[in-house]
Write a protein that holds these residues in place. Sequence first.
Motif, PDB file in Angstrom:
ATOM      1  N   GLY A   2      25.995  21.512  34.271  1.00 48.46           N
ATOM      2  CA  GLY A   2      25.522  22.875  34.468  1.00 48.46           C
ATOM      3  C   GLY A   2      26.668  23.861  34.313  1.00 48.46           C
ATOM      4  N   ALA A   3      26.488  24.810  33.436  1.00 47.83           N
ATOM      5  CA  ALA A   3      27.547  25.792  33.178  1.00 47.83           C
ATOM      6  C   ALA A   3      27.611  26.811  34.314  1.00 47.83           C
ATOM      7  N   PRO A   4      28.822  27.165  34.744  1.00 54.31           N
ATOM      8  CA  PRO A   4      28.943  28.207  35.761  1.00 54.31           C
ATOM      9  C   PRO A   4      28.543  29.555  35.166  1.00 54.31           C
ATOM     10  N   ASP A   5      28.007  30.412  36.007  1.00 56.10           N
ATOM     11  CA  ASP A   5      27.595  31.718  35.493  1.00 56.10           C
ATOM     12  C   ASP A   5      28.822  32.616  35.299  1.00 56.10           C
ATOM     13  N   HIS A   6      28.597  33.696  34.576  1.00 61.73           N
ATOM     14  CA  HIS A   6      29.683  34.602  34.205  1.00 61.73           C
ATOM     15  C   HIS A   6      30.357  35.206  35.436  1.00 61.73           C
ATOM     16  N   ALA A   7      29.578  35.583  36.426  1.00 67.49           N
ATOM     17  CA  ALA A   7      30.144  36.215  37.625  1.00 67.49           C
ATOM     18  C   ALA A   7      31.074  35.249  38.362  1.00 67.49           C
ATOM     19  N   LEU A  67      32.787  32.657  37.011  1.00 69.79           N
ATOM     20  CA  LEU A  67      34.017  32.487  36.223  1.00 69.79           C
ATOM     21  C   LEU A  67      34.913  33.713  36.307  1.00 69.79           C
ATOM     22  N   LEU A  68      34.312  34.893  36.295  1.00 71.97           N
ATOM     23  CA  LEU A  68      35.102  36.117  36.401  1.00 71.97           C
ATOM     24  C   LEU A  68      35.794  36.202  37.759  1.00 71.97           C
ATOM     25  N   ALA A  69      35.089  35.834  38.820  1.00 71.01           N
ATOM     26  CA  ALA A  69      35.702  35.821  40.151  1.00 71.01           C
ATOM     27  C   ALA A  69      36.825  34.797  40.214  1.00 71.01           C
ATOM     28  N   LEU A  70      36.635  33.667  39.557  1.00 76.03           N
ATOM     29  CA  LEU A  70      37.667  32.633  39.542  1.00 76.03           C
ATOM     30  C   LEU A  70      38.907  33.111  38.791  1.00 76.03           C
ATOM     31  N   VAL A  71      38.708  33.736  37.643  1.00 74.53           N
ATOM     32  CA  VAL A  71      39.856  34.201  36.844  1.00 74.53           C
ATOM     33  C   VAL A  71      40.556  35.378  37.510  1.00 74.53           C
ATOM     34  N   ASN A 108      41.189  35.640  40.614  1.00 75.05           N
ATOM     35  CA  ASN A 108      41.981  35.144  41.732  1.00 75.05           C
ATOM     36  C   ASN A 108      43.447  35.074  41.294  1.00 75.05           C
ATOM     37  N   PRO A 109      44.377  35.626  42.085  1.00 82.15           N
ATOM     38  CA  PRO A 109      45.794  35.619  41.682  1.00 82.15           C
ATOM     39  C   PRO A 109      46.373  34.215  41.480  1.00 82.15           C
ATOM     40  N   LEU A 110      45.935  33.255  42.269  1.00 84.29           N
ATOM     41  CA  LEU A 110      46.448  31.894  42.099  1.00 84.29           C
ATOM     42  C   LEU A 110      45.978  31.302  40.774  1.00 84.29           C
ATOM     43  N   THR A 111      44.725  31.558  40.408  1.00 85.41           N
ATOM     44  CA  THR A 111      44.213  31.079  39.119  1.00 85.41           C
ATOM     45  C   THR A 111      44.960  31.739  37.971  1.00 85.41           C
ATOM     46  N   LYS A 112      45.227  33.039  38.098  1.00 81.40           N
ATOM     47  CA  LYS A 112      45.984  33.741  37.060  1.00 81.40           C
ATOM     48  C   LYS A 112      47.371  33.134  36.900  1.00 81.40           C
ATOM     49  N   LEU A 113      47.999  32.801  38.015  1.00 85.80           N
ATOM     50  CA  LEU A 113      49.332  32.204  37.962  1.00 85.80           C
ATOM     51  C   LEU A 113      49.295  30.832  37.289  1.00 85.80           C
ATOM     52  N   VAL A 114      48.293  30.019  37.608  1.00 80.38           N
ATOM     53  CA  VAL A 114      48.164  28.692  36.991  1.00 80.38           C
ATOM     54  C   VAL A 114      47.899  28.832  35.491  1.00 80.38           C
ATOM     55  N   LEU A 115      46.977  29.726  35.113  1.00 77.14           N
ATOM     56  CA  LEU A 115      46.687  29.922  33.687  1.00 77.14           C
ATOM     57  C   LEU A 115      47.897  30.461  32.939  1.00 77.14           C
ATOM     58  N   LEU A 116      48.642  31.351  33.567  1.00 71.40           N
ATOM     59  CA  LEU A 116      49.860  31.865  32.936  1.00 71.40           C
ATOM     60  C   LEU A 116      50.875  30.743  32.750  1.00 71.40           C
ATOM     61  N   GLY A 117      51.034  29.916  33.764  1.00 72.69           N
ATOM     62  CA  GLY A 117      51.976  28.798  33.657  1.00 72.69           C
ATOM     63  C   GLY A 117      51.589  27.829  32.556  1.00 72.69           C
ATOM     64  N   ILE A 118      50.314  27.490  32.485  1.00 72.60           N
ATOM     65  CA  ILE A 118      49.855  26.573  31.438  1.00 72.60           C
ATOM     66  C   ILE A 118      50.064  27.196  30.056  1.00 72.60           C
ATOM     67  N   GLY A 119      49.721  28.470  29.929  1.00 72.56           N
ATOM     68  CA  GLY A 119      49.871  29.146  28.641  1.00 72.56           C
ATOM     69  C   GLY A 119      51.319  29.235  28.197  1.00 72.56           C
ATOM     70  N   GLY A 165      50.280  37.011  29.637  1.00 70.53           N
ATOM     71  CA  GLY A 165      50.435  37.704  30.917  1.00 70.53           C
ATOM     72  C   GLY A 165      49.689  39.022  30.957  1.00 70.53           C
ATOM     73  N   TRP A 166      49.749  39.766  29.867  1.00 68.06           N
ATOM     74  CA  TRP A 166      49.048  41.053  29.807  1.00 68.06           C
ATOM     75  C   TRP A 166      47.538  40.861  29.886  1.00 68.06           C
ATOM     76  N   VAL A 167      47.023  39.878  29.165  1.00 67.62           N
ATOM     77  CA  VAL A 167      45.584  39.602  29.189  1.00 67.62           C
ATOM     78  C   VAL A 167      45.155  39.195  30.609  1.00 67.62           C
ATOM     79  N   LEU A 168      45.941  38.355  31.260  1.00 68.48           N
ATOM     80  CA  LEU A 168      45.579  37.929  32.597  1.00 68.48           C
ATOM     81  C   LEU A 168      45.705  39.052  33.615  1.00 68.48           C
ATOM     82  N   LEU A 169      46.667  39.949  33.445  1.00 72.49           N
ATOM     83  CA  LEU A 169      46.797  41.074  34.361  1.00 72.49           C
ATOM     84  C   LEU A 169      45.673  42.091  34.214  1.00 72.49           C
ATOM     85  N   THR A 170      45.167  42.234  33.017  1.00 73.29           N
ATOM     86  CA  THR A 170      44.101  43.218  32.795  1.00 73.29           C
ATOM     87  C   THR A 170      42.712  42.628  32.989  1.00 73.29           C
ATOM     88  N   ALA A 171      42.612  41.316  33.236  1.00 78.28           N
ATOM     89  CA  ALA A 171      41.278  40.688  33.413  1.00 78.28           C
ATOM     90  C   ALA A 171      40.725  40.995  34.781  1.00 78.28           C
TER      91      ALA A 171
END
Length: 107
Positions: A33-38, A40-44, A46-57, A101-107
């Motif tokens: 089951g796919a998560p809904d847009h709201a 995923l947006l709440a997850l992204v 989250n500052p900790l999620t942004k930090l993890v995604l930035l690190g992976i990227g 980083g810019w994309v994650l900060l503006t998300a």
Amino acid sequence: MWLLFSSGGMAAALVLPVLLFLFGLAFPLGWLGAPDHAHLLALVRNPLTKLVLLGIGVLALFHWAHRFRFVLEHGFRLGGFDRVIAPCCYGAALVGSVITGWVLLTA
């Protein structure tokens, strides 16, 4: 640079295949089951999620830069152009990291 290369390879090998499987196969084909847009947006947002995604990227980009540099220098035997190849490869990774980083900060 070696630490960025090895940790980027580890992050890319462990995290990216799972994300590609989930968002490329499992959710679109209805296996999970796919998560809904709201959600995923709440997850992204989250500052900790942004930090993890930035690190992976960032780590994946520097892993790519190091591999690409050595493919050009040793695979294509362009080692004489190292003074151009190395700054271009690592500069592209740096620019990609800033864009990530810019994309994650503006998300």
